[in-house]
Design a protein around this motif. Sequence first.
Motif, short mmCIF file in Angstrom:
data_model
loop_
_atom_site.label_atom_id
_atom_site.label_comp_id
_atom_site.label_asym_id
_atom_site.label_seq_id
_atom_site.Cartn_x
_atom_site.Cartn_y
_atom_site.Cartn_z
N GLU A 40 -10.48 3.70 7.91
CA GLU A 40 -10.84 2.31 7.64
C GLU A 40 -12.33 2.24 7.34
O GLU A 40 -13.15 2.76 8.09
CB GLU A 40 -10.49 1.43 8.85
CG GLU A 40 -10.68 -0.05 8.59
CD GLU A 40 -9.91 -0.54 7.36
OE1 GLU A 40 -10.48 -1.33 6.59
OE2 GLU A 40 -8.75 -0.10 7.18
N VAL A 41 -12.66 1.61 6.22
CA VAL A 41 -14.04 1.59 5.74
C VAL A 41 -14.52 0.15 5.70
O VAL A 41 -13.83 -0.73 5.20
CB VAL A 41 -14.14 2.23 4.34
CG1 VAL A 41 -15.56 2.18 3.82
CG2 VAL A 41 -13.65 3.67 4.38
N ARG A 71 -9.58 4.36 0.88
CA ARG A 71 -9.00 4.06 2.19
C ARG A 71 -7.62 4.70 2.37
O ARG A 71 -7.32 5.22 3.44
CB ARG A 71 -8.87 2.55 2.36
CG ARG A 71 -10.19 1.81 2.53
CD ARG A 71 -9.92 0.35 2.88
NE ARG A 71 -11.15 -0.39 3.13
CZ ARG A 71 -11.68 -1.27 2.29
NH1 ARG A 71 -11.09 -1.50 1.13
NH2 ARG A 71 -12.79 -1.92 2.60
N GLU A 72 -6.80 4.66 1.33
CA GLU A 72 -5.39 5.01 1.50
C GLU A 72 -5.06 6.44 1.08
O GLU A 72 -4.10 7.01 1.60
CB GLU A 72 -4.52 4.03 0.71
CG GLU A 72 -4.64 2.59 1.18
CD GLU A 72 -3.78 1.64 0.35
OE1 GLU A 72 -3.01 2.15 -0.49
OE2 GLU A 72 -3.88 0.42 0.56
N MET A 96 -15.02 10.25 5.50
CA MET A 96 -15.35 9.33 4.41
C MET A 96 -16.17 10.04 3.34
O MET A 96 -15.97 9.82 2.13
CB MET A 96 -16.12 8.13 4.96
CG MET A 96 -16.27 7.01 3.93
SD MET A 96 -17.42 5.72 4.39
CE MET A 96 -18.97 6.49 3.94
#
Length: 991
Positions: free
Chosen positions: A671-672, A664-665, A622
Amino acid sequence: MADDLYDEFGNYIGPALEDSEEEDDEQHQHHGFVDEEGIDGDGVGHHEVDAMEEDVEPGDGGMAVVLHEDKKYYPSAEEIYGPEVETLVMEEDAQPLEVPIVAPIKVKKFETLEAEPLHTHYSNEFLATLMANPELVRNVAIVGHLHHGKTTIMDMFVEQTHELKKLTAAQEAAGKQLRFTDTRLDEQARAMSIKMMPMSLVMEGQSGKSFLLNLLDCPGHVNFNDEVTAAMRLADGLLLVVDAAEGIMVVTERAVQQALQEGLSITLMISKVDRLITELKLPPADAYHKLRHTIEEVNNLIAVCCGGEVPPERLLDPVRGNVAFCAAASGWSFTLQSFARLYADISGAGFDPRELAKRLWGDLYFHREDRVFRRTPQRAGGTTERSFVQFILEPLFKMYSTVIGEHPKTVEAMLAGLGVFLRTAMYNLDTKPLLKQVCSSVLGNCSGVVDMLVEHVPPSRKATAAKVAAHYSGPPDAPAVSFMSACNPRGPLVVAVAKLFPRQDCSRFDALGRIMSGTLRPGDQVKVLGEAYTPEDEEDSAVATVGNVWVYQARYRVPVARATAGNLVLIEGVDATITRTATLVADAYDEPVHIFRPLQFQTRSTVKIAAEPLNPSELPKMVEGLRKVSKSYPMCSTRVEESGEHTIFGTGEVYLDCLMKDLRELYAEVEVKVADPVVAFCETVVESSSLKCFAETPNKRNKITMIAEPLDKGLAEDIEAGNVRLEMGRKQLTEWFQSRYEWDLLAVRGLWAFGPDAQGPNVLLDDSLAAETDKGLLNAVRDSIIQGFQWGAREGPLCDEPIRNVKFKILDATIAPEPIHRGGGQVIPTARRVCYSAFLMATPRLMEPVYYVEIQTPADCIAAIYNVLAKRRGHVTADVPKPGTPIFIVKAYLPVIESFGFETDLRYHTQGQAFCQSVFDHWQVVPGDPLDKSIVLRPLEPAPIQALAREFMVKTRRRKGMSDDVSINKFFDDPMLLELAKQDADLAMIF
């Protein structure tokens, strides 16, 4: 005895037998060893056994024995795959079977791209030829409000330069617009541009001469103003698109203001003129007044931005040729000059179309009997319509009414009278395609718009000098400046990078930049200078090798072997150290080079969300994704709070929604989890410090005394806008402050720094007296005090938010004469602490950001809008009708913290009839005292107005993992606390 010949285990231990030596000789001969007569001079036997042939290899000295571990049973990886292929050998197979050893390249489907370059009506070689002549290059940003038709205008240009038969047929069959420059899938789904998209097109003027137009299609949503700022940094002129029905809106106002600040020339395109015919159903005379009113609105806006009067060179007037009209969905556009030429071509008369164009606008009337134009209408039985209505609008209205309401045979007869003939099958099309065919056939191509841009936007060679003067941070007499100002292709390579675009796999970025001087080729070695680079501090720099160089064409790219000064190009391989903007310089250039200044944004990122991965082990992914997001979204910034949470700042809800989708994608692929959105606050003071605050260094050898007071009204905005800089000369700085804010000479001389950054909205002044303070020692620790001041201004004492609108004055300082006792480790924290204590003694307050909201609504929904705003602490400043339409424009101010869900609430209460746009406007003080401990905050109950500051501060501190209240013991030294206690005792005795 027989027992003596064998041991207890049955092994023979007796005397040697006669046959044993013969057996040993046989064994030696069997293994290849012979007597001395069978060995040659090199010690190698002549007789080899077949069993040993695989163990020996020929060597330099003959036959050698190869050990088992040295045998080569299989070919090497280099022999199989080649010498330049990287191979990995895993000693232990720790990888799951379902995971491939070599992962395939993931091609993320997030944008629509063409598999190969589309066919154009010109060759790539011709495009490269035009690139070599900057006199034929125009760099234009297409800017306007949301849904005013910018992307559709780009489609009109693309259709006239590309062969799009299959593409347009598929779009029309699906009932959709082409939207060629909306390459992202989410842009097409939202029917709204999100990213600025460049496209370089070769287009002809009316004379047939070709020009290279580097067009930058910008988003119209107010949240994506950062993309507009990046486009204006690269462009030399503005094509301002204004809807004929809606007129000027909030994005239009900001675009004009920003273009004037950047020094760009402005041309006007009034789009969607067909709305006046099909939607508003205005008669031609009223349509003329509507168009004239729109042009006057833009001129009035320019006058306000220029200080009250429009400069003659910036006046927008159709007669001057810097105003065009279009309906891109119907495929037509024109200027007065191009329409006059159309009349000349149709009539075959030998008049000068330029003279006719001068008479097609304003209060001019055509007297048919005399065949002259006069300023008085012809009363007796003649027409009373103005020439623009008679010669342009009436034929246009007739064309629309005939195509929409008449039989195809009537349409065919009308076109035949104009000398236009379509295929028979065309007349069987639906109304919209037929209308597009008819209008584009009659009114021709976009040559009129091309002539307008060529005439009123300066060529790239001329405009580069203005770009360098406005944005280059180095001295104007530097050697590189002369090359850049002349746009010299033989000078040293200098490229200003303003935007990054992701590759198809989203692992790397390509840089869009403007070549200021020199020639760029693939394979060049360049130095990448970041935003923090200076010739004195070269830390923010790196050396990179340029990969490919492309001309960006939205959905495909055209590679070029070389690009010269004055052009916009897409560069591969230089993105590793670039965050937002950068300056590329040839690695071999030895002269000191400065950078082009970072982008100055009009709006602010005031909305923030906290994010964390659903799986904590994916936090590094992330964090890496957030770095890439910051490259893609110029105004996005991230921060790690003391509690460890990652905070993401953006301009609004739509901005953050698009940003989180990409995170995210595309960039993190994890997944956040996202917390509820909150707001960035500021801290300020409303009075001067009640006493002189001082702080001592830990070694008790230095003491700094300071007070804080509010900054002059408007000065913070001037500093942030760059109207005043410390780099200005002392004389110029003194004149500026004396004329604007009536500062005296001593105050200007004592100006040390702005904070928390170079253009921060706080000021540090040295107000100490030479008779009381050793100025030499004070100047010795000046840098340390400035660092402490900027540290404190970056993180205020109330809730770690930036300080704003505060002037810190140094009144006295006692500095140790020995350098070892006044180091940065002693002075910097002390300066920060005394800033905090002076701040807390000056009646601190919280400041919150406020949106300017512009709402389009019918008249019967205004009461509901007032009610919705009142519930959210908003207030209306104006509600005015839009002339010629049934629409009202409601202008209001709304605190950002109250804006979440406002648009949904607004549409619910107005049955979807109201539409709003919100943009940051200013900061305002939150009601109440944040340090009032008598206020009790009850859970699940809204706080009263006077308790808002306390509630915001406490909740912000809790969210950041801090204690509920500000501890003065943390910022006040013991002597300072004693002084406070003494003053409290004195006050108690007085009262």
